[in-house]
Motif scaffolding. Structure first.
Motif, PDB file in Angstrom:
ATOM      1  N   GLU A 139       0.832  -1.203   0.000  1.00  0.00           N
ATOM      2  CA  GLU A 139       0.000   0.000   0.000  1.00  0.00           C
ATOM      3  C   GLU A 139       0.868   1.255   0.000  1.00  0.00           C
ATOM      4  OE1 GLU A 139      -3.647  -2.133   2.491  1.00  0.00           O
ATOM      5  OE2 GLU A 139      -2.315  -0.695   3.493  1.00  0.00           O
ATOM      6  N   ARG A 140       1.922   1.227   0.793  1.00  0.00           N
ATOM      7  CA  ARG A 140       2.818   2.391   0.881  1.00  0.00           C
ATOM      8  C   ARG A 140       3.524   2.655  -0.445  1.00  0.00           C
ATOM      9  NH1 ARG A 140       4.979   6.452   0.956  1.00  0.00           N
ATOM     10  NH2 ARG A 140       6.401   7.403   2.464  1.00  0.00           N
ATOM     11  N   LEU A 141       3.839   1.595  -1.187  1.00  0.00           N
ATOM     12  CA  LEU A 141       4.610   1.738  -2.425  1.00  0.00           C
ATOM     13  C   LEU A 141       3.742   1.686  -3.683  1.00  0.00           C
ATOM     14  CD1 LEU A 141       7.742  -0.476  -1.628  1.00  0.00           C
ATOM     15  CD2 LEU A 141       7.487   2.002  -1.403  1.00  0.00           C
ATOM     16  N   HIS A 142       2.433   1.682  -3.518  1.00  0.00           N
ATOM     17  CA  HIS A 142       1.537   1.496  -4.661  1.00  0.00           C
ATOM     18  C   HIS A 142       1.787   2.519  -5.759  1.00  0.00           C
ATOM     19  CE1 HIS A 142      -2.222   1.684  -6.997  1.00  0.00           C
ATOM     20  NE2 HIS A 142      -2.312   0.401  -6.729  1.00  0.00           N
ATOM     21  N   PHE A 143       1.834   3.798  -5.402  1.00  0.00           N
ATOM     22  CA  PHE A 143       2.000   4.836  -6.421  1.00  0.00           C
ATOM     23  C   PHE A 143       3.388   4.771  -7.048  1.00  0.00           C
ATOM     24  CE2 PHE A 143       2.595   9.420  -7.661  1.00  0.00           C
ATOM     25  CZ  PHE A 143       1.698   9.384  -8.713  1.00  0.00           C
ATOM     26  N   LEU A 144       4.399   4.517  -6.235  1.00  0.00           N
ATOM     27  CA  LEU A 144       5.758   4.409  -6.769  1.00  0.00           C
ATOM     28  C   LEU A 144       5.862   3.279  -7.785  1.00  0.00           C
ATOM     29  CD1 LEU A 144       9.047   5.174  -5.871  1.00  0.00           C
ATOM     30  CD2 LEU A 144       8.807   2.722  -5.512  1.00  0.00           C
ATOM     31  N   ARG A 145       5.149   2.191  -7.540  1.00  0.00           N
ATOM     32  CA  ARG A 145       5.245   1.042  -8.449  1.00  0.00           C
ATOM     33  C   ARG A 145       4.708   1.346  -9.841  1.00  0.00           C
ATOM     34  NH1 ARG A 145       3.839  -3.763  -4.067  1.00  0.00           N
ATOM     35  NH2 ARG A 145       5.977  -3.965  -3.273  1.00  0.00           N
ATOM     36  N   SER A 146       3.949   2.420  -9.983  1.00  0.00           N
ATOM     37  CA  SER A 146       3.521   2.817 -11.327  1.00  0.00           C
ATOM     38  C   SER A 146       4.703   3.291 -12.162  1.00  0.00           C
ATOM     39  CB  SER A 146       2.457   3.920 -11.243  1.00  0.00           C
ATOM     40  OG  SER A 146       2.992   5.103 -10.666  1.00  0.00           O
ATOM     41  N   CYS A 147       5.826   3.602 -11.493  1.00  0.00           N
ATOM     42  CA  CYS A 147       7.045   4.007 -12.197  1.00  0.00           C
ATOM     43  C   CYS A 147       7.885   2.814 -12.648  1.00  0.00           C
ATOM     44  CB  CYS A 147       7.917   4.878 -11.282  1.00  0.00           C
ATOM     45  SG  CYS A 147       7.300   6.538 -10.985  1.00  0.00           S
ATOM     46  N   GLU A 148       7.679   1.669 -12.040  1.00  0.00           N
ATOM     47  CA  GLU A 148       8.588   0.548 -12.274  1.00  0.00           C
ATOM     48  C   GLU A 148       8.631   0.060 -13.723  1.00  0.00           C
ATOM     49  OE1 GLU A 148       7.957  -2.477  -9.334  1.00  0.00           O
ATOM     50  OE2 GLU A 148       8.414  -1.113  -7.671  1.00  0.00           O
ATOM     51  N   PRO A 149       7.487  -0.056 -14.433  1.00  0.00           N
ATOM     52  CA  PRO A 149       7.582  -0.495 -15.830  1.00  0.00           C
ATOM     53  C   PRO A 149       8.408   0.449 -16.700  1.00  0.00           C
ATOM     54  CG  PRO A 149       5.342  -0.744 -15.032  1.00  0.00           C
ATOM     55  CD  PRO A 149       6.085   0.037 -13.986  1.00  0.00           C
ATOM     56  N   GLU A 150       8.456   1.721 -16.327  1.00  0.00           N
ATOM     57  CA  GLU A 150       9.237   2.703 -17.075  1.00  0.00           C
ATOM     58  C   GLU A 150      10.712   2.666 -16.688  1.00  0.00           C
ATOM     59  OE1 GLU A 150       9.704   7.564 -17.129  1.00  0.00           O
ATOM     60  OE2 GLU A 150       7.718   6.698 -16.789  1.00  0.00           O
ATOM     61  N   VAL A 151      10.993   2.385 -15.415  1.00  0.00           N
ATOM     62  CA  VAL A 151      12.357   2.510 -14.899  1.00  0.00           C
ATOM     63  C   VAL A 151      13.112   1.183 -14.885  1.00  0.00           C
ATOM     64  CG1 VAL A 151      13.728   3.098 -12.854  1.00  0.00           C
ATOM     65  CG2 VAL A 151      11.794   4.541 -13.519  1.00  0.00           C
ATOM     66  N   CYS A 184      15.093  -3.245  -8.180  1.00  0.00           N
ATOM     67  CA  CYS A 184      14.579  -2.033  -7.529  1.00  0.00           C
ATOM     68  C   CYS A 184      15.685  -1.291  -6.787  1.00  0.00           C
ATOM     69  CB  CYS A 184      13.454  -2.397  -6.559  1.00  0.00           C
ATOM     70  SG  CYS A 184      11.901  -2.842  -7.350  1.00  0.00           S
ATOM     71  N   GLN A 185      16.497  -2.025  -6.031  1.00  0.00           N
ATOM     72  CA  GLN A 185      17.580  -1.386  -5.282  1.00  0.00           C
ATOM     73  C   GLN A 185      18.569  -0.705  -6.220  1.00  0.00           C
ATOM     74  OE1 GLN A 185      17.873  -0.750  -2.205  1.00  0.00           O
ATOM     75  NE2 GLN A 185      17.002  -2.351  -0.906  1.00  0.00           N
ATOM     76  N   GLY A 186      18.787  -1.284  -7.382  1.00  0.00           N
ATOM     77  CA  GLY A 186      19.714  -0.695  -8.336  1.00  0.00           C
ATOM     78  C   GLY A 186      19.176   0.532  -9.041  1.00  0.00           C
ATOM     79  N   CYS A 187      17.869   0.764  -8.913  1.00  0.00           N
ATOM     80  CA  CYS A 187      17.234   1.890  -9.616  1.00  0.00           C
ATOM     81  C   CYS A 187      16.535   2.851  -8.661  1.00  0.00           C
ATOM     82  CB  CYS A 187      16.226   1.362 -10.637  1.00  0.00           C
ATOM     83  SG  CYS A 187      16.945   0.406 -11.991  1.00  0.00           S
ATOM     84  N   VAL A 188      16.905   2.840  -7.383  1.00  0.00           N
ATOM     85  CA  VAL A 188      16.224   3.697  -6.405  1.00  0.00           C
ATOM     86  C   VAL A 188      16.243   5.176  -6.802  1.00  0.00           C
ATOM     87  CG1 VAL A 188      16.418   4.631  -4.057  1.00  0.00           C
ATOM     88  CG2 VAL A 188      16.326   2.163  -4.415  1.00  0.00           C
ATOM     89  N   PRO A 189      17.388   5.766  -7.180  1.00  0.00           N
ATOM     90  CA  PRO A 189      17.363   7.194  -7.554  1.00  0.00           C
ATOM     91  C   PRO A 189      16.430   7.475  -8.727  1.00  0.00           C
ATOM     92  CG  PRO A 189      19.617   6.458  -7.197  1.00  0.00           C
ATOM     93  CD  PRO A 189      18.765   5.228  -7.212  1.00  0.00           C
ATOM     94  N   GLN A 190      16.438   6.586  -9.721  1.00  0.00           N
ATOM     95  CA  GLN A 190      15.565   6.780 -10.883  1.00  0.00           C
ATOM     96  C   GLN A 190      14.093   6.659 -10.505  1.00  0.00           C
ATOM     97  OE1 GLN A 190      18.312   4.882 -10.632  1.00  0.00           O
ATOM     98  NE2 GLN A 190      19.215   4.418 -12.651  1.00  0.00           N
ATOM     99  N   LEU A 191      13.775   5.738  -9.597  1.00  0.00           N
ATOM    100  CA  LEU A 191      12.389   5.584  -9.155  1.00  0.00           C
ATOM    101  C   LEU A 191      11.909   6.825  -8.408  1.00  0.00           C
ATOM    102  CD1 LEU A 191      12.511   1.860  -7.955  1.00  0.00           C
ATOM    103  CD2 LEU A 191      11.117   2.746  -9.837  1.00  0.00           C
ATOM    104  N   ILE A 192      12.756   7.367  -7.547  1.00  0.00           N
ATOM    105  CA  ILE A 192      12.391   8.573  -6.802  1.00  0.00           C
ATOM    106  C   ILE A 192      12.225   9.754  -7.756  1.00  0.00           C
ATOM    107  CG2 ILE A 192      13.188  10.253  -5.099  1.00  0.00           C
ATOM    108  CD1 ILE A 192      12.187   7.704  -3.830  1.00  0.00           C
ATOM    109  N   ASN A 193      13.095   9.858  -8.753  1.00  0.00           N
ATOM    110  CA  ASN A 193      12.971  10.938  -9.740  1.00  0.00           C
ATOM    111  C   ASN A 193      11.692  10.803 -10.556  1.00  0.00           C
ATOM    112  OD1 ASN A 193      15.378  12.156  -9.004  1.00  0.00           O
ATOM    113  ND2 ASN A 193      16.594  11.057 -10.533  1.00  0.00           N
ATOM    114  N   CYS A 194      11.351   9.577 -10.923  1.00  0.00           N
ATOM    115  CA  CYS A 194      10.113   9.335 -11.664  1.00  0.00           C
ATOM    116  C   CYS A 194       8.906   9.725 -10.826  1.00  0.00           C
ATOM    117  CB  CYS A 194      10.040   7.863 -12.070  1.00  0.00           C
ATOM    118  SG  CYS A 194       8.492   7.390 -12.894  1.00  0.00           S
ATOM    119  N   LEU A 195       8.948   9.389  -9.549  1.00  0.00           N
ATOM    120  CA  LEU A 195       7.853   9.731  -8.646  1.00  0.00           C
ATOM    121  C   LEU A 195       7.672  11.240  -8.561  1.00  0.00           C
ATOM    122  CD1 LEU A 195       5.825   8.422  -6.674  1.00  0.00           C
ATOM    123  CD2 LEU A 195       7.542   8.679  -4.885  1.00  0.00           C
TER     124      LEU A 195
END
Length: 204
Positions: A139-151, A184-195
């Motif tokens: 639930e906490r990561l739901h919105f962030l996970r919308s970035c994962e297919p892109e990142v 995911c751990q390897g792309c944390v900065p990119q995920l945060i930027n996408c968010l």
């Protein structure tokens, strides 16, 4: 305490809005304004916010009120570490798929399907406390996970591997969990930027 017929829909609506990233991290959640927006009194809104504090979707600071918890790079790494450890713990030799007919995935969205797969994996351990924590993290990561297919380079393939692992071996499930969290751990900065970009450049 608010009547259930008022509290429950208010709680569900507020929770879904938080999961879908309606407000940026750090945003103040004012009960009076939310009550006006939802067409209810302040009591069910306050009760819902307090309940969501217990679920980790809202922060409460004395003197400052309710806020959306920001998702920093370190907090994301911590959540990923905990999620990975819990899912590995759930994947015991006695693991059993919770439903006889296999998993039922709600919706076609990547984040919903991933949350459903992780929930089934966690519940297969028979440990309800562990499964509840995994659900809270989803639930906490739901919105962030919308970035994962892109990142993430292999997001959709990993998602399918996780789902397939529910019908596979213990090793299959372990490898899928490790692969997902490693990417995911390897792309944390990119995920945060996408968010931040999805939220219009504001706080995460």
């Amino acid at each position: 305490m608010s009547p259930a017929h008022v509290l429950e829909p208010t709680y569900r609506r507020l929770k879904r809005a938080l999961m879908e990233g309606l407000w940026p991290g750090g945003a103040k959640l004012e009960a009076m304004r939310l009550a006006e927006d939802f067409g209810v009194s302040m009591t069910p809104v306050r009760d819902s916010l307090n309940q969501l504090v217990g679920e980790g979707l809202v922060d409460l600071t004395p003197g400052e009120g309710f806020r959306v918890p920001p998702l920093t790079e370190q907090r994301l790494r911590d959540l990923l570490d905990v999620n990975s450890a819990l899912l590995k713990t759930a994947n015991t030799a006695n693991w059993r798929l919770p439903t006889e007919d296999g998993p039922v995935f709600i919706g076609n969205e990547y984040a919903d399907r991933l949350a459903a797969a992780f929930s089934l994996l966690a519940n297969g351990s028979g440990n309800r406390v562990l499964a509840d924590i995994v659900d809270r993290i989803s639930e906490r990561l739901h919105f962030l996970r919308s970035c994962e297919p892109e990142v993430l380079p292999e997001a959709n393939g990993i998602q399918k591997q996780i789902e397939a692992g529910l019908h596979g071996s213990r090793t299959d499930r372990h490898l899928a969990v490790v692969r997902y969290h490693r990417q995911c751990q390897g792309c944390v900065p990119q995920l945060i930027n996408c968010l931040a970009r999805l939220r219009g450049g504001g706080a995460t």
